[in-house]
Design an enzyme around this catalytic site. Structure first.
Site, PDB file in Angstrom:
ATOM      1  N   ASP A  53      -3.359  -0.532   5.161  1.00  0.00           N
ATOM      2  CA  ASP A  53      -2.636  -0.003   4.001  1.00  0.00           C
ATOM      3  C   ASP A  53      -2.738  -0.862   2.751  1.00  0.00           C
ATOM      4  O   ASP A  53      -2.484  -0.383   1.648  1.00  0.00           O
ATOM      5  CB  ASP A  53      -1.150   0.171   4.341  1.00  0.00           C
ATOM      6  CG  ASP A  53      -0.924   1.267   5.364  1.00  0.00           C
ATOM      7  OD1 ASP A  53      -1.770   2.173   5.442  1.00  0.00           O
ATOM      8  OD2 ASP A  53       0.096   1.217   6.074  1.00  0.00           O
ATOM      9  N   ASP A  61       0.159  -2.235  -0.987  1.00  0.00           N
ATOM     10  CA  ASP A  61       1.311  -1.677  -0.282  1.00  0.00           C
ATOM     11  C   ASP A  61       2.463  -2.680  -0.374  1.00  0.00           C
ATOM     12  O   ASP A  61       2.951  -2.966  -1.445  1.00  0.00           O
ATOM     13  CB  ASP A  61       0.944  -1.343   1.161  1.00  0.00           C
ATOM     14  CG  ASP A  61       1.969  -0.432   1.818  1.00  0.00           C
ATOM     15  OD1 ASP A  61       2.791   0.150   1.105  1.00  0.00           O
ATOM     16  OD2 ASP A  61       1.956  -0.308   3.055  1.00  0.00           O
ATOM     17  N   ASP A 110       5.391  -7.062   5.493  1.00  0.00           N
ATOM     18  CA  ASP A 110       5.983  -6.081   6.401  1.00  0.00           C
ATOM     19  C   ASP A 110       6.161  -6.725   7.760  1.00  0.00           C
ATOM     20  O   ASP A 110       5.209  -7.302   8.306  1.00  0.00           O
ATOM     21  CB  ASP A 110       5.080  -4.853   6.558  1.00  0.00           C
ATOM     22  CG  ASP A 110       5.189  -3.883   5.387  1.00  0.00           C
ATOM     23  OD1 ASP A 110       5.793  -4.260   4.362  1.00  0.00           O
ATOM     24  OD2 ASP A 110       4.676  -2.758   5.505  1.00  0.00           O
ATOM     25  N   ARG A 166      13.317  -3.769  -2.353  1.00  0.00           N
ATOM     26  CA  ARG A 166      13.026  -4.273  -0.998  1.00  0.00           C
ATOM     27  C   ARG A 166      12.892  -5.795  -0.966  1.00  0.00           C
ATOM     28  O   ARG A 166      11.821  -6.325  -0.698  1.00  0.00           O
ATOM     29  CB  ARG A 166      11.766  -3.625  -0.426  1.00  0.00           C
ATOM     30  CG  ARG A 166      11.881  -2.131  -0.251  1.00  0.00           C
ATOM     31  CD  ARG A 166      10.667  -1.549   0.462  1.00  0.00           C
ATOM     32  NE  ARG A 166      10.796  -0.112   0.651  1.00  0.00           N
ATOM     33  CZ  ARG A 166       9.906   0.649   1.277  1.00  0.00           C
ATOM     34  NH1 ARG A 166       8.808   0.092   1.773  1.00  0.00           N
ATOM     35  NH2 ARG A 166      10.105   1.935   1.413  1.00  0.00           N
TER      36      ARG A 166
END
EC number: 4.2.2.2
Length: 475
Positions: free
Chosen positions: A271, A295, A299, A351
């Site tokens: 991604d 992206d 993560d 985030r």
């Protein structure tokens, strides 16, 4: 009847479309190698998961370091260190670096530039005080493992292995990587402490698959992972990444990629995450500078746990840090992450982090603006915000709330434990607390040290991001 069949077909197609994401780019989901790796990773998740996370919160606040104490390790480890002396000498020559030592995130000329040292080296938080400002840091690199705090406190990386020197930035063979390249280093079976002979910019042709028991230590060199694929830790454990610049990461097409000495396989499209942690445990990311990935910057998903993200500098990005990606993934209930001493800087949107299910300790970070929100979550995560500074965007009065809750009504999220203590709020920023107002850490307080007040974060995060260390000089 036809409508019902059509609905079922649409559901099947939607679920099928999720499989590449859930499988983390494994093109052949029946590959026995990856099935076994996933099962092994679940065992490591159970081992790394702490049933009383508040004890680890205490551990973060409590731990003292005596910098005068020699912590080289066991006699066996000292013998390994002795054998490495020649390797260290090769990369410790002052001629390998002409750059100045760093002072920290400065306000000098040029946005985001490091300012010149104007005084003696200073270490501003407990992690850095454990190893920084010591002229012999390059000869005692592995002392770093004694400095990790928070949920990743058991991470040792390549401590028990030899030093591997990366000498080339090339990344042109995904199946049989050349010796001396970063890709060749990270796929080795044994523990390794990976360092860099000189400054280099590495453009990864495909995602970099790291095996367990590795340390990537960029101190003493200016190392950029940029303009190519990102870093992946999938179904692995015990990894330290320190001192990298990671930016301008883009999607990669996939293909045949070696992920260990004894296996390569077909990977799907990646991604464009800067650092992807997938079903991985005992991970420590420290002094990383990250920006502008396609992206997410970081993560951590699919049951990843025992993670510390510290002393890092994040800028110019939308989705900064995602902790848990699937609303129906119960494995993420065991996710435990410490986010400490980081600077969430210019050009960030949201985030920081965004959490599903897990337990996250956000402590002594500096949030200098956001576009939408700073800390978000869904599926009932526990978020403890201790001693952070939140500076709301000055010209967006509708986005001054630090927090954002998704996929739940107030009647549901009011029971989630999101607590704020010793935080500092500027520009009318505010943290909407929820859960038990008398919520306290009910656990042993043998060495309890409370977090610093949010007023101290400017000092605590002063050196966030990749350090410009010079061999032979205090870093």
């Amino acid at each position: 009847m036809e409508t019902a069949r059509l609905f079922k077909l649409v559901c099947v197609i939607c679920i099928a479309s999720l499989i590449p994401t859930i499988r983390a780019n494994v093109a052949d989901e029946t590959d026995e190698y990856w099935v076994n790796k996933a099962n092994e990773a679940r065992k490591h998740t159970l081992m790394a998961y702490h049933p009383d996370p508040y004890e680890i919160v205490d551990h973060f606040h409590e731990r003292h370091y005596d910098n005068s104490t020699d912590v080289e390790g066991t006699e066996e480890e000292k013998a390994v260190a002795s054998e490495e002396e020649d390797v260290i000498e090769m990369i410790s020559s002052p001629t390998n670096s002409t750059r100045r030592s760093l002072t920290g995130r400065g306000k000098g000329k040029g946005k985001g530039k490091w300012s010149k040292l104007t005084g003696p080296c200073t270490a501003s938080n407990p992690i850095d005080k454990c190893w920084r400002c010591q002229p012999d840091w390059a000869r005692r690199r592995k002392k770093l493992v004694h400095c990790v705090r928070g949920f990743g406190y058991r991470t040792t990386g390549g401590k028990r292995g030899r030093i591997y020197v990366v000498t080339s930035p090339r990344d042109d063979d995904m199946v049989n990587p050349r010796p001396g390249t970063l890709r060749h280093a990270v796929i080795q079976k044994e523990p390794l402490w990976i360092v860099f002979k000189h400054d280099m910019s590495i453009r990864l042709s495909q995602e970099l698959m790291i095996t367990s028991d590795k340390t990537i230590d960029a101190r003493g060199a200016n190392v950029h992972i940029a303009y190519g694929a990102g870093i992946t830790m999938q179904y692995v454990h015990n990894i330290i990444i320190h001192g990298l610049h990671v930016h301008h990461i883009v999607k990669s097409s996939g293909g045949l990629i070696r992920d260990s000495i004894n296996h390569f396989g077909h990977r799907g499209e990646a991604d464009g995450d800067g650092i992807s942690i997938f079903g991985a445990t005992n991970i420590w990311l420290d002094h990383i500078s990250m920006s502008k990935c396609q992206d997410g910057l970081i993560d951590a998903i699919m049951g990843s746990t025992a993670i510390t993200i510290s002393n890092s500098h994040f800028t110019h990005h939308n989705d900064v840090m995602l902790l848990g990606a699937q609303n129906n993934n119960m494995d993420d209930k065991k996710m435990q992450v410490t986010v400490a001493y980081n600077h969430f800087g210019k050009g960030l949107v949201q985030r920081m982090p965004r959490v599903r299910w897990g337990f996250v300790h956000v402590v002594n970070n500096d949030y200098t603006h956001w576009e939408l929100y700073a800390i978000g979550g869904s599926q009932g995560p526990t978020i403890l915000s201790h001693g952070n500074r939140f500076i709301a965007p000055p010209h967006k009065q509708h986005y001054r709330e630090v927090t954002k809750r998704d996929y739940a009504s107030e009647s549901e999220w009011k029971n989630w434990n999101w607590r704020s203590e010793k935080d500092v709020f500027m520009n009318n920023a505010y943290f909407r607390q929820s859960g038990n107002p008398h919520f306290k850490c009910s656990h042993s307080r043998q060495q309890m040290i409370k977090p610093k007040n949010g007023m101290a974060v400017s000092k605590l995060t002063k050196y966030a991001g990749a350090l410009d260390c010079r061999v032979g000089k205090a870093c």
